[in-house]
Scaffold this motif. Structure first.
Motif: not given
Length: 105
Positions: A82-88, A91-93
């Motif tokens: 979940a942390i990696l999803e949030w970070e990704k 960053k994309q946005q």
């Protein structure tokens, strides 16, 4: 809303962190009922980020974000995915501040 129950008289820095961690630990069981999956957990991180960045009342938590992230992880309220999803997604946005990810490296 949970962060608003931390007294505004708590000193910034470590006292504020300790008080917030205590509050999260106390409410971990309740919070876990609402964080059923990775998407719920990532949404919690998005909401927390948004509040500390944009809401004047919660700005005092901004320097503590990375520590709160670790606390949520240690309490098993958010998983690494979940942390990696949030970070990704952040960053994309281009919505993520380096303040929020400096501890993830």
């Amino acid at each position: 809303a949970l962060l608003s129950s931390v007294s505004p008289t708590v000193a910034p820095g470590k006292p504020l962190l300790l008080e917030t961690q205590k509050l999260l630990k106390k409410n971990a069981s309740l919070l876990s009922k609402f964080l059923q999956g990775e998407s719920d957990q990532a949404e919690l991180l998005w909401t927390l980020q948004e509040y500390v960045e944009k809401e004047k009342e919660f700005a005092r938590f901004s320097p503590l974000f990375q520590f709160l992230l670790h606390t949520l992880y240690d309490l098993e309220l958010v998983e690494e995915d979940a942390i990696l999803e949030w970070e990704k997604e952040s960053k994309q946005q281009s919505t993520i501040s380096p303040l929020f990810t400096q501890s993830l490296k």
